[in-house]
Design a protein around this motif. Structure first.
Motif, PDB file in Angstrom:
ATOM      1  N   LYS A  89       0.843  -1.297   0.018  1.00  0.00           N
ATOM      2  CA  LYS A  89       0.152   0.030  -0.031  1.00  0.00           C
ATOM      3  C   LYS A  89       0.880   1.211   0.034  1.00  0.00           C
ATOM      4  O   LYS A  89       0.561   2.232   0.519  1.00  0.00           O
ATOM      5  CB  LYS A  89      -1.097   0.067   1.012  1.00  0.00           C
ATOM      6  CG  LYS A  89      -2.024  -1.073   1.087  1.00  0.00           C
ATOM      7  CD  LYS A  89      -3.132  -0.993   2.004  1.00  0.00           C
ATOM      8  CE  LYS A  89      -4.195  -2.016   1.584  1.00  0.00           C
ATOM      9  NZ  LYS A  89      -5.452  -2.014   2.355  1.00  0.00           N
ATOM     10  N   GLY A  90       1.873   1.392  -0.793  1.00  0.00           N
ATOM     11  CA  GLY A  90       2.603   2.495  -1.185  1.00  0.00           C
ATOM     12  C   GLY A  90       2.181   3.401  -2.057  1.00  0.00           C
ATOM     13  O   GLY A  90       1.120   3.048  -2.657  1.00  0.00           O
ATOM     14  N   GLU A  91       2.619   4.406  -2.430  1.00  0.00           N
ATOM     15  CA  GLU A  91       2.349   5.239  -3.547  1.00  0.00           C
ATOM     16  C   GLU A  91       2.031   4.703  -4.866  1.00  0.00           C
ATOM     17  O   GLU A  91       1.007   4.746  -5.546  1.00  0.00           O
ATOM     18  CB  GLU A  91       3.351   6.329  -3.832  1.00  0.00           C
ATOM     19  CG  GLU A  91       2.792   7.424  -4.840  1.00  0.00           C
ATOM     20  CD  GLU A  91       3.824   8.553  -4.976  1.00  0.00           C
ATOM     21  OE1 GLU A  91       3.655   9.429  -5.892  1.00  0.00           O
ATOM     22  OE2 GLU A  91       4.863   8.671  -4.029  1.00  0.00           O
ATOM     23  N   LEU A  92       2.986   3.718  -5.327  1.00  0.00           N
ATOM     24  CA  LEU A  92       2.867   3.060  -6.512  1.00  0.00           C
ATOM     25  C   LEU A  92       1.642   2.213  -6.504  1.00  0.00           C
ATOM     26  O   LEU A  92       1.104   1.911  -7.620  1.00  0.00           O
ATOM     27  CB  LEU A  92       3.959   2.070  -6.791  1.00  0.00           C
ATOM     28  CG  LEU A  92       4.328   1.581  -8.350  1.00  0.00           C
ATOM     29  CD1 LEU A  92       4.268   2.377  -9.219  1.00  0.00           C
ATOM     30  CD2 LEU A  92       5.546   0.654  -8.438  1.00  0.00           C
ATOM     31  N   GLU A  93       1.534   1.307  -5.427  1.00  0.00           N
ATOM     32  CA  GLU A  93       0.168   0.466  -5.555  1.00  0.00           C
ATOM     33  C   GLU A  93      -1.094   1.334  -5.571  1.00  0.00           C
ATOM     34  O   GLU A  93      -2.097   0.905  -6.206  1.00  0.00           O
ATOM     35  CB  GLU A  93       0.148  -0.370  -4.228  1.00  0.00           C
ATOM     36  CG  GLU A  93       1.066  -1.543  -3.945  1.00  0.00           C
ATOM     37  CD  GLU A  93       2.754  -0.819  -3.669  1.00  0.00           C
ATOM     38  OE1 GLU A  93       3.607  -1.747  -4.138  1.00  0.00           O
ATOM     39  OE2 GLU A  93       2.747   0.134  -2.867  1.00  0.00           O
ATOM     40  N   TYR A  94      -1.243   2.381  -4.929  1.00  0.00           N
ATOM     41  CA  TYR A  94      -2.227   3.191  -5.040  1.00  0.00           C
ATOM     42  C   TYR A  94      -2.538   3.801  -6.566  1.00  0.00           C
ATOM     43  O   TYR A  94      -3.684   3.833  -7.115  1.00  0.00           O
ATOM     44  CB  TYR A  94      -2.375   4.448  -4.229  1.00  0.00           C
ATOM     45  CG  TYR A  94      -2.713   4.150  -2.534  1.00  0.00           C
ATOM     46  CD1 TYR A  94      -3.974   3.905  -2.199  1.00  0.00           C
ATOM     47  CD2 TYR A  94      -1.717   3.738  -1.595  1.00  0.00           C
ATOM     48  CE1 TYR A  94      -4.559   3.650  -0.919  1.00  0.00           C
ATOM     49  CE2 TYR A  94      -2.011   3.575  -0.463  1.00  0.00           C
ATOM     50  CZ  TYR A  94      -3.463   3.374  -0.162  1.00  0.00           C
ATOM     51  OH  TYR A  94      -3.918   3.154   1.235  1.00  0.00           O
ATOM     52  N   PHE A  98      -5.884   3.247  -8.657  1.00  0.00           N
ATOM     53  CA  PHE A  98      -6.765   3.893  -9.187  1.00  0.00           C
ATOM     54  C   PHE A  98      -6.575   4.293 -10.860  1.00  0.00           C
ATOM     55  O   PHE A  98      -7.387   4.887 -11.123  1.00  0.00           O
ATOM     56  CB  PHE A  98      -6.720   5.343  -8.437  1.00  0.00           C
ATOM     57  CG  PHE A  98      -7.347   5.069  -6.857  1.00  0.00           C
ATOM     58  CD1 PHE A  98      -8.532   5.213  -6.763  1.00  0.00           C
ATOM     59  CD2 PHE A  98      -6.528   4.848  -5.734  1.00  0.00           C
ATOM     60  CE1 PHE A  98      -9.368   4.732  -5.364  1.00  0.00           C
ATOM     61  CE2 PHE A  98      -6.881   4.584  -4.651  1.00  0.00           C
ATOM     62  CZ  PHE A  98      -8.373   4.769  -4.376  1.00  0.00           C
ATOM     63  N   CYS A  99      -5.182   4.298 -11.155  1.00  0.00           N
ATOM     64  CA  CYS A  99      -4.898   4.781 -12.531  1.00  0.00           C
ATOM     65  C   CYS A  99      -4.486   3.792 -13.523  1.00  0.00           C
ATOM     66  O   CYS A  99      -4.457   4.010 -14.649  1.00  0.00           O
ATOM     67  CB  CYS A  99      -3.815   5.814 -12.396  1.00  0.00           C
ATOM     68  SG  CYS A  99      -3.930   7.230 -11.310  1.00  0.00           S
ATOM     69  N   ALA A 105      -1.206  -2.122 -21.244  1.00  0.00           N
ATOM     70  CA  ALA A 105      -2.185  -1.329 -21.923  1.00  0.00           C
ATOM     71  C   ALA A 105      -3.640  -1.302 -21.699  1.00  0.00           C
ATOM     72  O   ALA A 105      -4.612  -0.405 -21.826  1.00  0.00           O
ATOM     73  CB  ALA A 105      -2.059  -1.623 -23.383  1.00  0.00           C
ATOM     74  N   SER A 106      -4.218  -2.474 -21.387  1.00  0.00           N
ATOM     75  CA  SER A 106      -5.590  -2.627 -21.016  1.00  0.00           C
ATOM     76  C   SER A 106      -5.751  -1.913 -19.813  1.00  0.00           C
ATOM     77  O   SER A 106      -6.966  -1.507 -19.607  1.00  0.00           O
ATOM     78  CB  SER A 106      -5.848  -4.326 -20.990  1.00  0.00           C
ATOM     79  OG  SER A 106      -5.179  -4.747 -19.981  1.00  0.00           O
ATOM     80  N   ASP A 107      -5.004  -1.853 -19.018  1.00  0.00           N
ATOM     81  CA  ASP A 107      -5.391  -0.998 -17.660  1.00  0.00           C
ATOM     82  C   ASP A 107      -5.490   0.494 -17.935  1.00  0.00           C
ATOM     83  O   ASP A 107      -6.420   1.180 -16.984  1.00  0.00           O
ATOM     84  CB  ASP A 107      -3.949  -1.022 -16.706  1.00  0.00           C
ATOM     85  CG  ASP A 107      -3.902  -2.271 -15.842  1.00  0.00           C
ATOM     86  OD1 ASP A 107      -4.791  -3.106 -16.146  1.00  0.00           O
ATOM     87  OD2 ASP A 107      -3.006  -2.194 -14.812  1.00  0.00           O
TER      88      ASP A 107
END
Length: 109
Positions: A89-94, A98-99, A105-107
């Motif tokens: 649950k660090g910045e990258l996981e958030y 969310f983004c 590519a499909s994300d």
């Protein structure tokens, strides 16, 4: 008439027109709040208070208390929303939650 005008101005600017607005805000300048209370008292005294008449709904609410309740509800919703974020649950996981992951590519769709 001055108090009536004051009350009308407050009602117009703080009208609850939809679901997205729970309350209006009155900015109390020095010595004005007492006039607001008096204007509301005069207005509500003229309303129909009989059993079969409409219920008068003129309330002064503590804006800080209401704001705290709204904040607590929003924080509760955020906690529930973020439960599905992958550990640690660090910045990258958030960002991925969310983004989407920029490497997939499909994300990004």
């Amino acid at each position: 008439m001055q108090d009536h005008g004051l009350f009308q101005a407050i009602c117009r600017t703080n009208r609850l027109d939809g679901e997205d607005k729970d309350l209006g805000y009155i900015v109390a300048y020095k010595g004005l709040f007492k006039k607001v209370e008096n204007a509301i008292a005069v207005y509500t005294s003229e309303l129909d208070h009989s059993d079969d008449g409409p219920a008068p709904d003129v309330l002064l609410k503590e804006s800080l208390k209401k704001g705290k309740e709204c904040l607590d509800q929003a924080l509760e919703r955020i906690v529930l929303l973020c439960e599905r974020v992958e550990p640690p649950k660090g910045e990258l996981e958030y960002i991925h939650f969310f983004c989407g992951n920029t490497e997939i590519a499909s994300d990004l769709k």
